[in-house]
Scaffold this active site. Structure first.
Site, PDB file in Angstrom:
ATOM      1  N   THR A   1       2.551  15.999 -43.376  1.00 27.61           N
ATOM      2  CA  THR A   1       2.222  17.376 -42.991  1.00 27.61           C
ATOM      3  C   THR A   1       0.969  17.828 -43.724  1.00 27.61           C
ATOM      4  O   THR A   1       0.713  17.417 -44.858  1.00 27.61           O
ATOM      5  CB  THR A   1       3.397  18.347 -43.267  1.00 27.61           C
ATOM      6  OG1 THR A   1       3.656  18.387 -44.666  1.00 27.61           O
ATOM      7  CG2 THR A   1       4.652  17.932 -42.526  1.00 27.61           C
TER       8      THR A   1
ATOM      9  N   GLY B   1      -0.317  21.325 -43.845  1.00 27.68           N
ATOM     10  CA  GLY B   1      -0.475  22.778 -43.884  1.00 27.68           C
ATOM     11  C   GLY B   1      -1.030  23.306 -42.577  1.00 27.68           C
ATOM     12  O   GLY B   1      -0.536  22.949 -41.496  1.00 27.68           O
ATOM     13  N   PRO B   2      -2.106  24.136 -42.632  1.00 25.59           N
ATOM     14  CA  PRO B   2      -2.650  24.717 -41.398  1.00 25.59           C
ATOM     15  C   PRO B   2      -3.243  23.687 -40.432  1.00 25.59           C
ATOM     16  O   PRO B   2      -3.532  24.008 -39.282  1.00 25.59           O
ATOM     17  CB  PRO B   2      -3.743  25.672 -41.909  1.00 25.59           C
ATOM     18  CG  PRO B   2      -3.991  25.293 -43.322  1.00 25.59           C
ATOM     19  CD  PRO B   2      -2.790  24.598 -43.844  1.00 25.59           C
TER      20      PRO B   2
ATOM     21  N   ASP C   1       2.824  33.864 -46.363  1.00 25.64           N
ATOM     22  CA  ASP C   1       3.493  33.197 -47.484  1.00 25.64           C
ATOM     23  C   ASP C   1       3.937  31.818 -46.983  1.00 25.64           C
ATOM     24  O   ASP C   1       4.808  31.717 -46.127  1.00 25.64           O
ATOM     25  CB  ASP C   1       4.702  34.035 -47.927  1.00 25.64           C
ATOM     26  CG  ASP C   1       5.465  33.402 -49.081  1.00 25.64           C
ATOM     27  OD1 ASP C   1       5.106  32.292 -49.527  1.00 25.64           O
ATOM     28  OD2 ASP C   1       6.441  34.024 -49.544  1.00 25.64           O
TER      29      ASP C   1
ATOM     30  N   ASP D   1       9.831  22.658 -45.719  1.00 28.79           N
ATOM     31  CA  ASP D   1      11.274  22.571 -45.485  1.00 28.79           C
ATOM     32  C   ASP D   1      11.638  23.102 -44.101  1.00 28.79           C
ATOM     33  O   ASP D   1      12.551  22.579 -43.449  1.00 28.79           O
ATOM     34  CB  ASP D   1      12.040  23.347 -46.564  1.00 28.79           C
ATOM     35  CG  ASP D   1      11.900  22.714 -47.942  1.00 28.79           C
ATOM     36  OD1 ASP D   1      11.642  21.496 -48.006  1.00 28.79           O
ATOM     37  OD2 ASP D   1      12.042  23.431 -48.947  1.00 28.79           O
TER      38      ASP D   1
ATOM     39  N   ALA E   1       5.967  35.185 -42.470  1.00 34.98           N
ATOM     40  CA  ALA E   1       6.860  36.145 -43.130  1.00 34.98           C
ATOM     41  C   ALA E   1       7.002  35.746 -44.599  1.00 34.98           C
ATOM     42  O   ALA E   1       6.776  34.589 -44.960  1.00 34.98           O
ATOM     43  CB  ALA E   1       8.204  36.166 -42.430  1.00 34.98           C
TER      44      ALA E   1
ATOM     45  N   GLY F   1       8.767  34.993 -48.274  1.00 34.98           N
ATOM     46  CA  GLY F   1       9.986  34.366 -48.790  1.00 34.98           C
ATOM     47  C   GLY F   1      10.176  32.963 -48.265  1.00 34.98           C
ATOM     48  O   GLY F   1       9.335  32.442 -47.521  1.00 34.98           O
TER      49      GLY F   1
HETATM   50  P1  ADP Z   1       4.616  22.025 -47.843  1.00 37.48           P
HETATM   51  O1  ADP Z   1       5.271  23.356 -47.649  1.00 37.48           O
HETATM   52  O2  ADP Z   1       5.581  20.926 -48.193  1.00 37.48           O
HETATM   53  O3  ADP Z   1       3.421  22.052 -48.754  1.00 37.48           O
HETATM   54  P2  ADP Z   1       2.751  21.946 -45.604  1.00 37.48           P
HETATM   55  O4  ADP Z   1       1.912  22.944 -46.336  1.00 37.48           O
HETATM   56  O5  ADP Z   1       2.122  20.681 -45.180  1.00 37.48           O
HETATM   57  O6  ADP Z   1       4.087  21.581 -46.403  1.00 37.48           O
HETATM   58  O7  ADP Z   1       3.341  22.696 -44.316  1.00 37.48           O
HETATM   59  C1  ADP Z   1       4.327  22.142 -43.490  1.00 37.48           C
HETATM   60  C2  ADP Z   1       4.087  22.564 -42.068  1.00 37.48           C
HETATM   61  O8  ADP Z   1       4.114  23.989 -41.983  1.00 37.48           O
HETATM   62  C3  ADP Z   1       2.747  22.144 -41.501  1.00 37.48           C
HETATM   63  O9  ADP Z   1       2.809  20.828 -40.981  1.00 37.48           O
HETATM   64  C4  ADP Z   1       2.560  23.182 -40.419  1.00 37.48           C
HETATM   65  O10 ADP Z   1       3.324  22.851 -39.288  1.00 37.48           O
HETATM   66  C5  ADP Z   1       3.165  24.433 -41.035  1.00 37.48           C
HETATM   67  N1  ADP Z   1       2.160  25.255 -41.741  1.00 37.48           N
HETATM   68  C6  ADP Z   1       1.935  25.307 -43.077  1.00 37.48           C
HETATM   69  N2  ADP Z   1       0.930  26.157 -43.368  1.00 37.48           N
HETATM   70  C7  ADP Z   1       0.509  26.671 -42.189  1.00 37.48           C
HETATM   71  C8  ADP Z   1      -0.494  27.618 -41.805  1.00 37.48           C
HETATM   72  N3  ADP Z   1      -1.292  28.227 -42.700  1.00 37.48           N
HETATM   73  N4  ADP Z   1      -0.634  27.888 -40.481  1.00 37.48           N
HETATM   74  C9  ADP Z   1       0.155  27.316 -39.551  1.00 37.48           C
HETATM   75  N5  ADP Z   1       1.117  26.412 -39.852  1.00 37.48           N
HETATM   76  C10 ADP Z   1       1.304  26.089 -41.144  1.00 37.48           C
END
Ligand code: ADP
Length: 312
Positions: free
Chosen positions: A225, A227-228, A253, A259, A294, A296
């Site tokens: 994964t 993040g964005p 947040d 998870d 959201a 939390g």
């Molecule tokens: P962790 O919480 O373990 O650090 P990630 O940051 O990779 O994991 O986030 C997990 C998933 O959550 C990403 O693959 C994506 O689907 C979603 N996600 C996380 N951050 C964003 C964000 N800023 N915008 C859209 N989706 C997000």
């Protein structure tokens, strides 16, 4: 469980988050006043289980909490989320896992985790839950309990042909090599992928490379994964990395996003076993993208009714 079915069984952690917001982090020996305090339900295991349950999976947790106020409250929280607590045990030998978190006005934090009762979850509890484990569609575990307990649960699932998702979090550099061999889906974030492989991951291209390395270690599929940036998916049958972008949203947040993703993935594997892994990851991205909008951890996780029907 009521009708004997279990879609998603999670063997993992429960932690109570005790969060204080203060203008700055205190120095050693210093007492300062904060402006807000709240208690949250966390722990990677329970977070993932609660997300799968909110999407409509029949879920159960195999975990251990203390015979204390936080343990009682945690069991109540699982019940409120329709998670079966038949295999949640309480001990007076350790306190319920707790994370004391201080967040300053710049959003930086200092955290002390005391895993407590989580570290007393072991073989005996796994064998106690074995009848359900053998009937589950998907088993999920992480590394916030003793690694040998996680590894044994993955082995028991494999022997019983139960599909497994392993989330190597928090990551350790010297992960037992069997974790790869007994994971159907090995799902980690960028940081965990870096710690496991020693290679830097900044985007989909790097994620594809480390994913290939993780595949070589023996798992059937890997999801990294980002993040964005969504995630990257690779499988032993199709080892060309596939980048799956997520929705562009304003993140409020991102705590617990990983998870939420894994809980959603477990839900899709159990309930829609015939859709492709790529499609499951695409939908899990959408669910996790809602969670970041959201505040939390579990409080930010969507229910099925909050999500577009095309995700089901
Ligand atoms: P962790 O919480 O373990 O650090 P990630 O940051 O990779 O994991 O986030 C997990 C998933 O959550 C990403 O693959 C994506 O689907 C979603 N996600 C996380 N951050 C964003 C964000 N800023 N915008 C859209 N989706 C997000």
């Amino acid at each position: 469980m009521a009708d004997g079915d279990c879609d998603v069984l999670v063997v993992g952690s429960c932690m109570t988050d005790l969060v204080s917001q203060a203008p700055r982090l205190p120095k050693a020996g210093e007492t300062i006043h904060g402006h807000r305090f709240f208690i949250g339900f966390g722990g990677k295991g329970a977070n993932q289980c609660v997300q799968a349950a909110r999407l409509g999976a029949q879920t159960a947790m195999v975990c251990k909490v203390g015979t204390d106020f936080f343990g009682d409250k945690y069991i109540e929280n699982l019940k409120n989320n329709s998670v079966s607590t038949e295999f949640v045990s309480q001990t007076d030998r350790a306190a319920t896992g707790a994370a004391s978190i201080i967040v300053n006005d710049a959003g930086e934090n200092a955290i002390v985790i005391v895993a407590g009762a989580n570290l007393l979850l072991g073989e005996e509890e796994l064998w106690g839950a074995e009848p359900l484990l053998g009937r589950a569609k998907v088993l999920v575990c992480q590394l916030e309990i003793r690694p040998d307990t996680s590894l044994q649960s993955l082995r028991m699932a494999r022997e019983r042909r139960v599909r497994t998702i392993f989330n190597p979090a928090p990551a350790v550099a010297d992960l037992h090599p069997d974790f790869f061999r007994v994971s159907d889906i090995f799902c980690c974030n960028e940081t965990e992928a870096e710690i496991l492989t020693g290679s830097t991951v900044t985007g989909p291209e790097d994620a594809g490379k480390v994913g290939a390395e993780l595949l070589r270690r023996g798992c059937c599929s890997v999801i990294v994964t980002l993040g964005p940036q969504g995630c990257v998916v690779l499988s032993a049958e199709d080892s060309s990395p596939l980048h799956i972008p997520t929705a562009t949203v304003t993140a409020l947040d991102t705590t617990g996003a990983g998870d939420s993703f894994i809980g959603a993935l477990a839900f899709y594997m159990a309930r829609y076993p015939t859709i492709s892994l790529e499609e499951m990851a695409r939908r899990a991205n959408q669910v996790a993208a809602v969670s970041v909008q959201a505040v939390g951890t579990q409080t930010s996780y969507p229910w099925r009714k909050d999500l577009p029907p095309e995700l089901f």
